[in-house]
Design a protein around this motif. Structure first.
Motif, PDB file in Angstrom:
ATOM      1  N   GLU A 163       0.812  -1.216   0.000  1.00  0.00           N
ATOM      2  CA  GLU A 163       0.000   0.000   0.000  1.00  0.00           C
ATOM      3  C   GLU A 163       0.843   1.262   0.000  1.00  0.00           C
ATOM      4  N   SER A 164       2.125   1.140  -0.361  1.00  0.00           N
ATOM      5  CA  SER A 164       2.999   2.310  -0.335  1.00  0.00           C
ATOM      6  C   SER A 164       3.523   2.599  -1.728  1.00  0.00           C
ATOM      7  N   SER A 165       4.168   3.751  -1.851  1.00  0.00           N
ATOM      8  CA  SER A 165       4.731   4.137  -3.145  1.00  0.00           C
ATOM      9  C   SER A 165       5.873   3.232  -3.561  1.00  0.00           C
ATOM     10  N   LEU A 166       6.397   2.437  -2.630  1.00  0.00           N
ATOM     11  CA  LEU A 166       7.484   1.524  -2.957  1.00  0.00           C
ATOM     12  C   LEU A 166       6.997   0.292  -3.710  1.00  0.00           C
ATOM     13  N   THR A 167       5.697   0.023  -3.669  1.00  0.00           N
ATOM     14  CA  THR A 167       5.124  -1.078  -4.455  1.00  0.00           C
ATOM     15  C   THR A 167       4.096  -0.571  -5.455  1.00  0.00           C
ATOM     16  N   ASN A 168       3.489   0.566  -5.155  1.00  0.00           N
ATOM     17  CA  ASN A 168       2.464   1.170  -6.020  1.00  0.00           C
ATOM     18  C   ASN A 168       2.955   2.557  -6.440  1.00  0.00           C
ATOM     19  N   PRO A 169       3.943   2.631  -7.313  1.00  0.00           N
ATOM     20  CA  PRO A 169       4.626   3.902  -7.576  1.00  0.00           C
ATOM     21  C   PRO A 169       3.786   4.950  -8.299  1.00  0.00           C
ATOM     22  N   TYR A 170       2.656   4.544  -8.900  1.00  0.00           N
ATOM     23  CA  TYR A 170       1.871   5.503  -9.664  1.00  0.00           C
ATOM     24  C   TYR A 170       0.635   5.998  -8.911  1.00  0.00           C
ATOM     25  N   ASN A 171       0.473   5.543  -7.663  1.00  0.00           N
ATOM     26  CA  ASN A 171      -0.657   5.962  -6.853  1.00  0.00           C
ATOM     27  C   ASN A 171      -1.987   5.730  -7.574  1.00  0.00           C
ATOM     28  N   ASP A 172      -2.089   4.590  -8.263  1.00  0.00           N
ATOM     29  CA  ASP A 172      -3.291   4.277  -9.038  1.00  0.00           C
ATOM     30  C   ASP A 172      -4.024   3.065  -8.470  1.00  0.00           C
ATOM     31  N   GLY A 173      -3.641   2.662  -7.254  1.00  0.00           N
ATOM     32  CA  GLY A 173      -4.305   1.519  -6.646  1.00  0.00           C
ATOM     33  C   GLY A 173      -3.842   0.181  -7.184  1.00  0.00           C
ATOM     34  N   ARG A 174      -2.799   0.167  -7.994  1.00  0.00           N
ATOM     35  CA  ARG A 174      -2.290  -1.058  -8.599  1.00  0.00           C
ATOM     36  C   ARG A 174      -0.888  -1.348  -8.061  1.00  0.00           C
ATOM     37  N   THR A 175      -0.545  -2.630  -8.013  1.00  0.00           N
ATOM     38  CA  THR A 175       0.752  -3.050  -7.508  1.00  0.00           C
ATOM     39  C   THR A 175       1.663  -3.443  -8.667  1.00  0.00           C
ATOM     40  N   TYR A 176       2.859  -2.884  -8.669  1.00  0.00           N
ATOM     41  CA  TYR A 176       3.822  -3.145  -9.738  1.00  0.00           C
ATOM     42  C   TYR A 176       5.105  -3.797  -9.234  1.00  0.00           C
ATOM     43  N   MET A 177       5.324  -3.734  -7.913  1.00  0.00           N
ATOM     44  CA  MET A 177       6.521  -4.332  -7.332  1.00  0.00           C
ATOM     45  C   MET A 177       6.128  -5.134  -6.098  1.00  0.00           C
ATOM     46  N   ALA A 178       6.747  -6.296  -5.958  1.00  0.00           N
ATOM     47  CA  ALA A 178       6.439  -7.179  -4.842  1.00  0.00           C
ATOM     48  C   ALA A 178       7.393  -6.892  -3.687  1.00  0.00           C
ATOM     49  N   PRO A 179       6.877  -6.688  -2.476  1.00  0.00           N
ATOM     50  CA  PRO A 179       7.763  -6.419  -1.337  1.00  0.00           C
ATOM     51  C   PRO A 179       8.522  -7.675  -0.938  1.00  0.00           C
ATOM     52  N   MET A 180       9.813  -7.523  -0.776  1.00  0.00           N
ATOM     53  CA  MET A 180      10.624  -8.690  -0.425  1.00  0.00           C
ATOM     54  C   MET A 180      11.323  -8.473   0.912  1.00  0.00           C
ATOM     55  N   PHE A 181      12.611  -8.695   0.969  1.00  0.00           N
ATOM     56  CA  PHE A 181      13.327  -8.701   2.234  1.00  0.00           C
ATOM     57  C   PHE A 181      13.272  -7.321   2.880  1.00  0.00           C
ATOM     58  N   TYR A 182      12.870  -7.296   4.139  1.00  0.00           N
ATOM     59  CA  TYR A 182      12.728  -6.007   4.789  1.00  0.00           C
ATOM     60  C   TYR A 182      13.662  -5.886   5.982  1.00  0.00           C
ATOM     61  N   SER A 183      13.912  -4.648   6.333  1.00  0.00           N
ATOM     62  CA  SER A 183      14.856  -4.377   7.409  1.00  0.00           C
ATOM     63  C   SER A 183      14.443  -3.123   8.143  1.00  0.00           C
ATOM     64  N   PRO A 184      14.290  -3.212   9.459  1.00  0.00           N
ATOM     65  CA  PRO A 184      14.109  -1.980  10.219  1.00  0.00           C
ATOM     66  C   PRO A 184      15.366  -1.126  10.092  1.00  0.00           C
ATOM     67  N   CYS A 185      15.187   0.134   9.842  1.00  0.00           N
ATOM     68  CA  CYS A 185      16.318   1.048   9.762  1.00  0.00           C
ATOM     69  C   CYS A 185      16.246   2.017  10.941  1.00  0.00           C
ATOM     70  N   GLY A 186      17.374   2.433  11.408  1.00  0.00           N
ATOM     71  CA  GLY A 186      17.411   3.366  12.532  1.00  0.00           C
ATOM     72  C   GLY A 186      18.837   3.726  12.818  1.00  0.00           C
ATOM     73  N   LEU A 187      19.122   4.058  14.062  1.00  0.00           N
ATOM     74  CA  LEU A 187      20.461   4.432  14.468  1.00  0.00           C
ATOM     75  C   LEU A 187      21.118   3.258  15.185  1.00  0.00           C
ATOM     76  N   PHE A 188      22.175   2.733  14.592  1.00  0.00           N
ATOM     77  CA  PHE A 188      22.908   1.613  15.174  1.00  0.00           C
ATOM     78  C   PHE A 188      24.033   2.169  16.053  1.00  0.00           C
ATOM     79  N   PHE A 189      24.323   1.456  17.137  1.00  0.00           N
ATOM     80  CA  PHE A 189      25.326   1.926  18.079  1.00  0.00           C
ATOM     81  C   PHE A 189      25.903   0.749  18.846  1.00  0.00           C
ATOM     82  N   ASN A 190      26.926   1.027  19.648  1.00  0.00           N
ATOM     83  CA  ASN A 190      27.558   0.006  20.478  1.00  0.00           C
ATOM     84  C   ASN A 190      26.920   0.043  21.869  1.00  0.00           C
ATOM     85  N   GLN A 191      26.033  -0.879  22.145  1.00  0.00           N
ATOM     86  CA  GLN A 191      25.378  -0.924  23.454  1.00  0.00           C
ATOM     87  C   GLN A 191      26.402  -1.164  24.562  1.00  0.00           C
ATOM     88  N   GLY A 192      27.460  -1.899  24.233  1.00  0.00           N
ATOM     89  CA  GLY A 192      28.497  -2.150  25.219  1.00  0.00           C
ATOM     90  C   GLY A 192      29.155  -0.872  25.704  1.00  0.00           C
TER      91      GLY A 192
END
Length: 464
Positions: A163-192
């Motif tokens: 339901e996002s522009s990453l799979t429906n790039p033309y905002n026409d209610g149609r799907t053109y790309m299949a969502p595959m491997f996903y990854s949470p993105c954020g700020l990585f750090f050394n917890q230690g």
């Protein structure tokens, strides 16, 4: 992805027995086709348990997949399992520079049937196909039955991912790309390091600046980034924090006057201030050849935070690190006390070229990739798919990474809208790439904003 906690996926330990599939050798030694290793497969694994759309069994589809930190072997195994399940043969091409391998052939009219290649890469091949209306509408795949199962594809994919522009790039209610491997993105750090110093991970940007001063006093930079391109996930999450979903939608569709708003100025101010806290050596290494040096700053306790995705753990698996190093991940700090903290969810995409020769069989392959069988194979290499209830048994670092949305963070999803090509405009470079110049001092915040407004005006007129 509206609520990620409900879609945590599992790194499976079982491998499915596989039949053979062919893989095209794309090394510099030349292109040849050799059979993959074939293992015995019992009848229960190969039996056709459903009747997906009929496709001629003697069809051979060409699958082209980018080779990332997950490696190429998982694709060989998935292709073999697909062949065993459907009888459709697969010729597989994988390469770390996939665009270079398949680009010339596509210009000559020789298209793969399935391509796994995400947006956001420097060569922008996927974006070019989008702009040229070169992607096949795969909305009907969502209603297909997954080969070997009794569920439809739409019932397997987690909510929000189609339901996002990453799979429906033309905002026409149609799907053109299949969502595959996903990854949470954020700020990585050394917890230690945080444990050693008794520091608390900042919950607001004011707390972040306070920590920056503490770190500076100990000769540690507050911030680093692999390349300026990594500011895409960072900046999208920041836009959500600054103004919410409605503001994000207007900003990413180049709404007139959007970059003059208080919300936009808040985001610009944060990036500018963060640039002043960034390790000064970063811009010189912020390229495809040396980005690992910037990532190493976190492992060496020379910088505290960097924007990244979960793949960084694999990229840095063999890198030296400070004693007691322990990966940590946090969402962007909230703008104000009690405000929303966001973590962008990045995911890769697969698609079918509109000029592909074997579209029906290609759609079966797309559908098969959401099978439990394929998901387990991918997961063994660390490639996690957005599949509903693919269990709650993640372990180790991945358990911590994928729980970020259970710990108060909200998910940011989407990106700048697709437009017709505009000569001389590369908006990603304008918005994200200019951060290098902010850090080096070659450009000011005002100059950056002027560039964004100028290009945004041009892109608004070219919206698809």
């Amino acid at each position: 992805m509206k609520k990620i906690g409900s879609i945590l996926l599992v790194l499976a330990l079982m491998m499915s027995s596989l039949a053979g599939c062919s893989k095209k050798d794309t090394t510099n030694n030349g292109a040849t086709t050799t059979p993959a290793k074939t293992e015995s497969t019992d009848a229960s694994q190969t039996e056709e348990t459903t009747s997906p759309e009929e496709t001629t069994k003697d069809v051979t589809i060409k699958v082209a997949a980018i080779e990332t930190a997950y490696g190429a072997e998982m694709w060989t195994k998935v292709c073999a399992a697909f062949e065993a399940k459907t009888g459709i043969k697969v010729e597989l091409t994988t390469d770390k520079l996939l665009e270079d391998v398949i680009g010339a052939g596509m210009k000559a009219g020789d298209y793969p049937d399935v391509v796994h290649l995400a947006t956001g890469r420097p060569a922008a091949l996927t974006e070019t196909l989008i702009k040229e209306n070169g992607l096949e509408d795969i909305t009907d795949v969502l209603s297909m039955t997954v080969p070997g199962e009794d569920k439809k594809v739409i019932d397997k994919i987690a909510g929000g991912f189609t339901e996002s522009s990453l799979t429906n790039p033309y905002n026409d209610g149609r799907t053109y790309m299949a969502p595959m491997f996903y990854s949470p993105c954020g700020l990585f750090f050394n917890q230690g390091l945080f444990n050693e110093k008794g520091w608390t991970v900042p919950k607001t940007w004011d707390e972040m600046w306070e920590l920056g001063e503490k770190a500076k006093a100990e000769g540690i930079a507050l911030f680093a980034y692999p390349t300026a391109g990594y500011f895409d996930a960072f900046f999208y999450a920041l836009l959500y924090e600054a103004g919410g979903a409605d503001f994000f939608q207007k900003a990413t569709t180049y709404a007139e006057g959007i970059w003059d708003t208080p919300e936009a100025n808040t985001a610009f101010d944060i990036v500018e201030k963060l640039a002043s806290y960034t390790e000064k050596s970063v811009p010189s290494n912020a390229n495809n050849d040396n980005f690992v040096k910037n990532q190493q700053l976190i492992l060496d306790n020379k910088a505290l935070f960097m924007p990244n995705g979960t793949w960084v753990v694999g990229e840095m698996a063999d890198a030296p690190r400070a004693d007691g190093f322990e990966w940590g991940l946090t969402a962007l700090p909230a703008i104000a006390e009690g405000g929303d903290a966001y973590s962008f969810t990045w995911f890769e995409q697969s698609w079918i070229p509109a000029a592909a020769e074997n579209k029906d069989a290609a759609k079966q392959f797309i559908a098969y990739m959401y099978s439990d069988e394929a998901a387990k194979i991918f997961a063994e290499s660390g490639a996690i798919q957005p599949i509903v209830d693919f269990a709650d048994t993640l372990e180790g670092d991945n358990k911590m990474f994928y729980s970020i949305y259970d710990n108060g963070a909200k998910a940011a999803l989407g990106g700048f809208a697709t437009t017709d090509p505009v000569e001389g405009v590369n908006f990603a470079d304008t918005v994200f790439g200019t951060v290098n110049s902010l850090v080096s001092g070659d450009k000011t915040k005002a100059q950056w904003i002027d560039l964004i407004k100028k290009d945004s005006d041009l892109l608004r007129a070219a919206l698809k």
